[in-house]
Scaffold this active site. Structure first.
Site, PDB file in Angstrom:
ATOM      1  N   CYS A 210      17.488  25.610  29.036  1.00 19.20           N
ATOM      2  CA  CYS A 210      18.346  25.172  27.928  1.00 19.20           C
ATOM      3  C   CYS A 210      17.495  24.943  26.670  1.00 19.20           C
ATOM      4  CB  CYS A 210      19.076  23.891  28.329  1.00 19.20           C
ATOM      5  SG  CYS A 210      19.893  23.078  26.938  1.00 19.20           S
TER       6      CYS A 210
ATOM      7  N   CYS B 138      17.305  21.235  25.598  1.00 22.47           N
ATOM      8  CA  CYS B 138      16.432  20.451  26.492  1.00 22.47           C
ATOM      9  C   CYS B 138      14.969  20.736  26.154  1.00 22.47           C
ATOM     10  CB  CYS B 138      16.718  20.772  27.958  1.00 22.47           C
ATOM     11  SG  CYS B 138      18.232  20.011  28.601  1.00 22.47           S
TER      12      CYS B 138
ATOM     13  N   ASP C 129      19.187  21.357  11.671  1.00 25.46           N
ATOM     14  CA  ASP C 129      19.669  22.672  12.116  1.00 25.46           C
ATOM     15  C   ASP C 129      18.797  23.755  11.466  1.00 25.46           C
ATOM     16  OD1 ASP C 129      22.657  23.760  13.316  1.00 25.46           O
ATOM     17  OD2 ASP C 129      21.387  25.180  12.241  1.00 25.46           O
TER      18      ASP C 129
ATOM     19  N   ASN D  72      31.652  21.927  18.404  1.00 29.91           N
ATOM     20  CA  ASN D  72      32.269  23.169  18.865  1.00 29.91           C
ATOM     21  C   ASN D  72      32.219  23.187  20.385  1.00 29.91           C
ATOM     22  OD1 ASN D  72      32.686  24.227  16.228  1.00 29.91           O
ATOM     23  ND2 ASN D  72      30.522  24.791  16.126  1.00 29.91           N
TER      24      ASN D  72
ATOM     25  N   GLY E 210      33.262  28.763  18.894  1.00 29.36           N
ATOM     26  CA  GLY E 210      31.982  29.243  18.371  1.00 29.36           C
ATOM     27  C   GLY E 210      30.769  28.504  18.904  1.00 29.36           C
TER      28      GLY E 210
ATOM     29  N   THR F 297      27.502  28.086  20.615  1.00 27.18           N
ATOM     30  CA  THR F 297      26.465  29.070  20.975  1.00 27.18           C
ATOM     31  C   THR F 297      25.368  28.462  21.837  1.00 27.18           C
ATOM     32  OG1 THR F 297      25.265  28.637  18.922  1.00 27.18           O
ATOM     33  CG2 THR F 297      26.834  30.478  18.903  1.00 27.18           C
TER      34      THR F 297
ATOM     35  N   HIS G 140      26.418  19.092  21.370  1.00 27.64           N
ATOM     36  CA  HIS G 140      25.785  18.653  20.121  1.00 27.64           C
ATOM     37  C   HIS G 140      26.853  18.389  19.075  1.00 27.64           C
ATOM     38  CE1 HIS G 140      25.895  23.043  20.351  1.00 27.64           C
ATOM     39  NE2 HIS G 140      26.181  23.033  19.055  1.00 27.64           N
TER      40      HIS G 140
HETATM   41  P1  AMP Z   1      27.037  25.748  17.843  1.00 34.79           P
HETATM   42  O1  AMP Z   1      27.358  27.090  17.221  1.00 34.79           O
HETATM   43  O2  AMP Z   1      28.053  24.684  17.561  1.00 34.79           O
HETATM   44  O3  AMP Z   1      26.745  25.896  19.329  1.00 34.79           O
HETATM   45  O4  AMP Z   1      25.728  25.252  17.127  1.00 34.79           O
HETATM   46  C1  AMP Z   1      24.441  25.613  17.511  1.00 34.79           C
HETATM   47  C2  AMP Z   1      23.562  25.315  16.332  1.00 34.79           C
HETATM   48  O5  AMP Z   1      22.215  25.317  16.766  1.00 34.79           O
HETATM   49  C3  AMP Z   1      23.647  26.348  15.196  1.00 34.79           C
HETATM   50  O6  AMP Z   1      24.076  25.702  13.997  1.00 34.79           O
HETATM   51  C4  AMP Z   1      22.232  26.904  15.091  1.00 34.79           C
HETATM   52  O7  AMP Z   1      21.844  27.161  13.755  1.00 34.79           O
HETATM   53  C5  AMP Z   1      21.415  25.792  15.710  1.00 34.79           C
HETATM   54  N1  AMP Z   1      20.141  26.198  16.290  1.00 34.79           N
HETATM   55  C6  AMP Z   1      19.919  27.235  17.124  1.00 34.79           C
HETATM   56  N2  AMP Z   1      18.621  27.287  17.485  1.00 34.79           N
HETATM   57  C7  AMP Z   1      18.015  26.236  16.860  1.00 34.79           C
HETATM   58  C8  AMP Z   1      16.671  25.742  16.818  1.00 34.79           C
HETATM   59  N3  AMP Z   1      15.682  26.323  17.505  1.00 34.79           N
HETATM   60  N4  AMP Z   1      16.405  24.656  16.048  1.00 34.79           N
HETATM   61  C9  AMP Z   1      17.395  24.052  15.352  1.00 34.79           C
HETATM   62  N5  AMP Z   1      18.686  24.467  15.362  1.00 34.79           N
HETATM   63  C10 AMP Z   1      18.991  25.548  16.103  1.00 34.79           C
HETATM   64 ZN    ZN Z   2      20.104  20.980  27.788  1.00 36.95          ZN
END
Ligand code: AMP
Ligand code: ZN
Length: 113
Positions: free
Chosen positions: A4, A7, A30, A86, A92, A94, A99
């Protein structure tokens, strides 16, 4: 969870720009900000998404909102802010470690697209 991303951020295997940390939560910037202030608040315990919140683990969600309130005061977000979670593919999501996005520094459209 070993595979993850969030994590790995919590345990330092993946770098992040830390904003705040305590025994329950970790807050970081972010990587692709959607607003002048865009932080992610995550529980240290791996919970995949909002649909996995239960009677046993829901305390951390309240704690995350306490931290949001403190950050809002410290950052002087008196013009307002948005908190986004989300959950699942249609929303959306990802990264499947729950979070909460804290977004501020601009005005936002509503309803969201
Ligand atoms: P979600 O689309 O709600 O799942 O948000 C995931 C968020 O994680 C997105 O806004 C990404 O820009 C952010 N994200 C992905 N990888 C990283 C990372 N390594 N460091 C900081 N933010 C990240
Ligand atoms: Zn995790």
């Amino acid at each position: 969870m070993s595979d993850c991303l969030f994590c790995k951020i919590i345990n330092g295997d993946v770098p992040s720009k830390k904003i705040y940390e305590d025994s329950l939560v970790y807050v970081f910037e972010d990587i692709a900000p959607a607003a002048p202030i865009h932080y992610l608040l995550i529980p240290k315990e791996h919970i995949s998404s909002a649909k996995d919140i239960t009677e046993k683990n829901s305390n951390v969600v309240g704690h995350i909102f306490e931290v949001i309130s403190k950050l809002a005061k410290n950052l002087d977000l008196k013009d307002g802010f948005r908190v986004v979670n989300n959950c699942g593919e249609n929303a959306g999501q990802t990264v499947f470690h729950i979070h909460f996005h804290l977004l501020a520094g601009k005005s936002f459209e509503w309803p969201a697209g």
